[in-house]
Design a protein around this motif. Structure first.
Motif, PDB file in Angstrom:
ATOM      1  N   GLY A   3     -17.672 106.205 -69.506  1.00 48.92           N
ATOM      2  CA  GLY A   3     -17.288 105.870 -68.228  1.00 48.92           C
ATOM      3  C   GLY A   3     -18.318 105.651 -67.274  1.00 48.92           C
ATOM      4  N   ARG A   4     -17.888 105.564 -66.003  1.00 50.37           N
ATOM      5  CA  ARG A   4     -18.852 105.421 -64.905  1.00 50.37           C
ATOM      6  C   ARG A   4     -19.132 106.850 -64.595  1.00 50.37           C
ATOM      7  NH1 ARG A   4     -17.900 104.896 -58.981  1.00 50.37           N
ATOM      8  NH2 ARG A   4     -15.801 105.824 -59.364  1.00 50.37           N
ATOM      9  N   THR A   5     -20.428 106.784 -63.839  1.00 52.37           N
ATOM     10  CA  THR A   5     -21.101 108.076 -63.622  1.00 52.37           C
ATOM     11  C   THR A   5     -20.504 108.315 -62.135  1.00 52.37           C
ATOM     12  OG1 THR A   5     -23.043 107.612 -64.791  1.00 52.37           O
ATOM     13  CG2 THR A   5     -23.208 109.318 -62.911  1.00 52.37           C
ATOM     14  N   ARG A   6     -20.133 109.568 -61.899  1.00 56.40           N
ATOM     15  CA  ARG A   6     -19.518 110.033 -60.529  1.00 56.40           C
ATOM     16  C   ARG A   6     -20.845 110.841 -59.955  1.00 56.40           C
ATOM     17  NH1 ARG A   6     -14.228 112.943 -58.923  1.00 56.40           N
ATOM     18  NH2 ARG A   6     -13.330 111.538 -60.588  1.00 56.40           N
ATOM     19  N   HIS A   7     -21.153 110.512 -58.547  1.00 55.32           N
ATOM     20  CA  HIS A   7     -22.142 111.326 -57.915  1.00 55.32           C
ATOM     21  C   HIS A   7     -21.760 112.395 -56.886  1.00 55.32           C
ATOM     22  CE1 HIS A   7     -24.884 108.431 -59.766  1.00 55.32           C
ATOM     23  NE2 HIS A   7     -24.096 107.616 -59.360  1.00 55.32           N
ATOM     24  N   GLY A  67     -41.236 115.180 -57.342  1.00 55.26           N
ATOM     25  CA  GLY A  67     -40.883 116.060 -56.738  1.00 55.26           C
ATOM     26  C   GLY A  67     -39.453 116.782 -57.231  1.00 55.26           C
ATOM     27  N   ILE A  68     -38.847 116.118 -58.264  1.00 57.60           N
ATOM     28  CA  ILE A  68     -37.482 116.486 -58.581  1.00 57.60           C
ATOM     29  C   ILE A  68     -37.345 116.942 -59.988  1.00 57.60           C
ATOM     30  CG2 ILE A  68     -35.039 115.456 -59.166  1.00 57.60           C
ATOM     31  CD1 ILE A  68     -35.611 115.319 -56.137  1.00 57.60           C
ATOM     32  N   ASP A  69     -36.740 117.984 -60.107  1.00 63.73           N
ATOM     33  CA  ASP A  69     -36.494 118.416 -61.587  1.00 63.73           C
ATOM     34  C   ASP A  69     -35.040 118.267 -62.328  1.00 63.73           C
ATOM     35  OD1 ASP A  69     -37.089 119.673 -63.963  1.00 63.73           O
ATOM     36  OD2 ASP A  69     -37.054 121.871 -63.176  1.00 63.73           O
ATOM     37  N   ARG A  70     -34.834 117.908 -63.350  1.00 62.63           N
ATOM     38  CA  ARG A  70     -33.454 117.568 -63.543  1.00 62.63           C
ATOM     39  C   ARG A  70     -33.088 118.553 -64.573  1.00 62.63           C
ATOM     40  NH1 ARG A  70     -35.700 113.022 -62.902  1.00 62.63           N
ATOM     41  NH2 ARG A  70     -34.949 111.280 -61.683  1.00 62.63           N
ATOM     42  N   LEU A  71     -31.683 119.165 -64.369  1.00 60.56           N
ATOM     43  CA  LEU A  71     -31.143 120.311 -65.267  1.00 60.56           C
ATOM     44  C   LEU A  71     -29.828 119.510 -65.966  1.00 60.56           C
ATOM     45  CD1 LEU A  71     -31.276 122.896 -62.390  1.00 60.56           C
ATOM     46  CD2 LEU A  71     -32.896 122.395 -64.114  1.00 60.56           C
ATOM     47  N   TYR A  72     -29.729 119.896 -66.929  1.00 64.10           N
ATOM     48  CA  TYR A  72     -28.928 119.383 -68.011  1.00 64.10           C
ATOM     49  C   TYR A  72     -27.445 120.362 -68.044  1.00 64.10           C
ATOM     50  CZ  TYR A  72     -32.233 115.790 -68.442  1.00 64.10           C
ATOM     51  OH  TYR A  72     -33.258 114.643 -68.240  1.00 64.10           O
ATOM     52  N   GLY A  73     -26.544 119.916 -67.679  1.00 64.25           N
ATOM     53  CA  GLY A  73     -25.356 120.822 -67.948  1.00 64.25           C
ATOM     54  C   GLY A  73     -24.262 120.152 -68.939  1.00 64.25           C
ATOM     55  N   PRO A  74     -23.147 120.784 -68.966  1.00 67.51           N
ATOM     56  CA  PRO A  74     -21.850 120.177 -69.806  1.00 67.51           C
ATOM     57  C   PRO A  74     -21.545 118.842 -68.960  1.00 67.51           C
ATOM     58  CG  PRO A  74     -21.704 122.523 -69.383  1.00 67.51           C
ATOM     59  CD  PRO A  74     -22.867 122.199 -68.729  1.00 67.51           C
ATOM     60  N   GLY A  75     -21.991 117.529 -69.471  1.00 66.31           N
ATOM     61  CA  GLY A  75     -21.321 116.577 -68.845  1.00 66.31           C
ATOM     62  C   GLY A  75     -21.859 116.114 -67.682  1.00 66.31           C
ATOM     63  N   VAL A 106     -25.790 115.934 -58.019  1.00 67.29           N
ATOM     64  CA  VAL A 106     -25.119 116.032 -59.360  1.00 67.29           C
ATOM     65  C   VAL A 106     -24.625 114.724 -59.805  1.00 67.29           C
ATOM     66  CG1 VAL A 106     -23.484 117.320 -60.742  1.00 67.29           C
ATOM     67  CG2 VAL A 106     -24.626 118.591 -58.856  1.00 67.29           C
ATOM     68  N   HIS A 107     -24.848 114.226 -61.016  1.00 71.59           N
ATOM     69  CA  HIS A 107     -24.547 113.049 -61.690  1.00 71.59           C
ATOM     70  C   HIS A 107     -23.504 113.376 -62.710  1.00 71.59           C
ATOM     71  CE1 HIS A 107     -27.754 110.947 -59.457  1.00 71.59           C
ATOM     72  NE2 HIS A 107     -28.525 111.804 -59.794  1.00 71.59           N
ATOM     73  N   ILE A 108     -22.150 113.297 -62.507  1.00 75.10           N
ATOM     74  CA  ILE A 108     -21.248 113.620 -63.569  1.00 75.10           C
ATOM     75  C   ILE A 108     -20.967 112.232 -64.677  1.00 75.10           C
ATOM     76  CG2 ILE A 108     -18.649 114.147 -64.000  1.00 75.10           C
ATOM     77  CD1 ILE A 108     -18.887 115.667 -61.504  1.00 75.10           C
ATOM     78  N   ASP A 109     -21.548 112.498 -65.854  1.00 74.96           N
ATOM     79  CA  ASP A 109     -21.089 111.449 -66.684  1.00 74.96           C
ATOM     80  C   ASP A 109     -19.845 111.562 -67.545  1.00 74.96           C
ATOM     81  OD1 ASP A 109     -23.630 110.212 -66.227  1.00 74.96           O
ATOM     82  OD2 ASP A 109     -24.808 111.745 -67.654  1.00 74.96           O
ATOM     83  N   ASP A 110     -19.319 112.767 -67.902  1.00 81.90           N
ATOM     84  CA  ASP A 110     -18.230 113.072 -68.275  1.00 81.90           C
ATOM     85  C   ASP A 110     -17.168 113.943 -67.659  1.00 81.90           C
ATOM     86  OD1 ASP A 110     -16.299 113.948 -70.581  1.00 81.90           O
ATOM     87  OD2 ASP A 110     -17.587 114.346 -72.049  1.00 81.90           O
ATOM     88  N   ASP A 111     -16.186 113.483 -67.129  1.00 88.41           N
ATOM     89  CA  ASP A 111     -15.184 114.192 -66.094  1.00 88.41           C
ATOM     90  C   ASP A 111     -14.437 115.448 -66.839  1.00 88.41           C
ATOM     91  OD1 ASP A 111     -16.126 112.876 -63.771  1.00 88.41           O
ATOM     92  OD2 ASP A 111     -14.306 111.602 -63.939  1.00 88.41           O
ATOM     93  N   GLU A 112     -14.075 115.028 -68.180  1.00 90.17           N
ATOM     94  CA  GLU A 112     -13.430 116.113 -68.930  1.00 90.17           C
ATOM     95  C   GLU A 112     -14.162 117.234 -69.204  1.00 90.17           C
ATOM     96  OE1 GLU A 112     -11.008 114.774 -72.158  1.00 90.17           O
ATOM     97  OE2 GLU A 112     -10.766 112.719 -71.330  1.00 90.17           O
ATOM     98  N   THR A 113     -15.732 116.988 -69.600  1.00 92.91           N
ATOM     99  CA  THR A 113     -16.503 118.260 -69.826  1.00 92.91           C
ATOM    100  C   THR A 113     -16.835 118.663 -68.535  1.00 92.91           C
ATOM    101  OG1 THR A 113     -16.980 117.244 -72.018  1.00 92.91           O
ATOM    102  CG2 THR A 113     -18.306 118.787 -71.077  1.00 92.91           C
ATOM    103  N   ALA A 114     -17.484 117.936 -67.690  1.00 90.43           N
ATOM    104  CA  ALA A 114     -17.897 118.600 -66.448  1.00 90.43           C
ATOM    105  C   ALA A 114     -17.035 119.228 -65.450  1.00 90.43           C
ATOM    106  CB  ALA A 114     -18.786 117.408 -65.762  1.00 90.43           C
ATOM    107  N   MET A 145     -17.617 122.501 -63.245  1.00 97.09           N
ATOM    108  CA  MET A 145     -18.243 122.130 -61.781  1.00 97.09           C
ATOM    109  C   MET A 145     -17.016 123.015 -60.698  1.00 97.09           C
ATOM    110  SD  MET A 145     -20.874 120.631 -61.865  1.00 97.09           S
ATOM    111  CE  MET A 145     -21.154 120.190 -60.154  1.00 97.09           C
ATOM    112  N   GLN A 146     -15.913 123.160 -61.076  1.00105.09           N
ATOM    113  CA  GLN A 146     -14.912 123.929 -60.562  1.00105.09           C
ATOM    114  C   GLN A 146     -15.130 125.262 -60.581  1.00105.09           C
ATOM    115  OE1 GLN A 146     -11.105 121.691 -62.162  1.00105.09           O
ATOM    116  NE2 GLN A 146     -10.825 121.056 -60.143  1.00105.09           N
ATOM    117  N   ARG A 147     -15.342 125.737 -61.745  1.00104.79           N
ATOM    118  CA  ARG A 147     -15.510 127.218 -61.915  1.00104.79           C
ATOM    119  C   ARG A 147     -16.770 127.758 -61.168  1.00104.79           C
ATOM    120  NH1 ARG A 147     -16.548 127.425 -67.184  1.00104.79           N
ATOM    121  NH2 ARG A 147     -18.448 128.695 -67.088  1.00104.79           N
TER     122      ARG A 147
END
Length: 112
Positions: free
Chosen positions: A2-6, A54-62, A79-87, A91-93
């Motif tokens: 789906g669409r990426t949420r920022h 000057g930017i480092d990218r960190l990869y998390g779940p979704g 933060v760029h969220i690619d998978d709402d169900e996973t991310a 993010m809430q926690r």
């Protein structure tokens, strides 16, 4: 896919604080090493490649978090969220455990 949420991660303002508007500063999230340690607890880390511009990218779940590498303290993270169900649960926690908040870039809504 789906669409990426920022969203922006920032310290949640106190309940009695005035609304966050452009130009308003929030309490810093912390020193980069401390923020990296927090994110590591949520399965989020760099893939080891050198950050560019000057930017480092960190990869998390979704999601992918962008961290400026030239600052002594971080006041916010993109933060760029690619998978709402996973991310979203992660993010809430993260926000609940750290006292941080998410601000949706498109709608301006804040989530704590």
């Amino acid at each position: 896919m789906g669409r990426t949420r920022h969203v922006i991660l920032m310290n949640a303002p106190a309940e009695d604080a005035p609304p966050v508007t452009p130009g308003t500063t929030c309490e810093p999230l912390g020193k980069p090493a401390d923020v990296l340690a927090v994110l590591a607890r949520f399965n989020t880390a760099s893939d080891g490649s050198a950050g560019s511009m000057g930017i480092d990218r960190l990869y998390g779940p979704g999601f992918i978090a962008e961290i400026p590498t030239s600052l002594d303290e971080l006041s916010q993270l993109m933060v760029h969220i690619d998978d709402d169900e996973t991310a979203w649960p992660v993010m809430q926690r993260l926000c609940k455990e750290t006292g941080w908040a998410m601000c949706d870039m498109e709608s301006g809504r804040r989530f704590i």
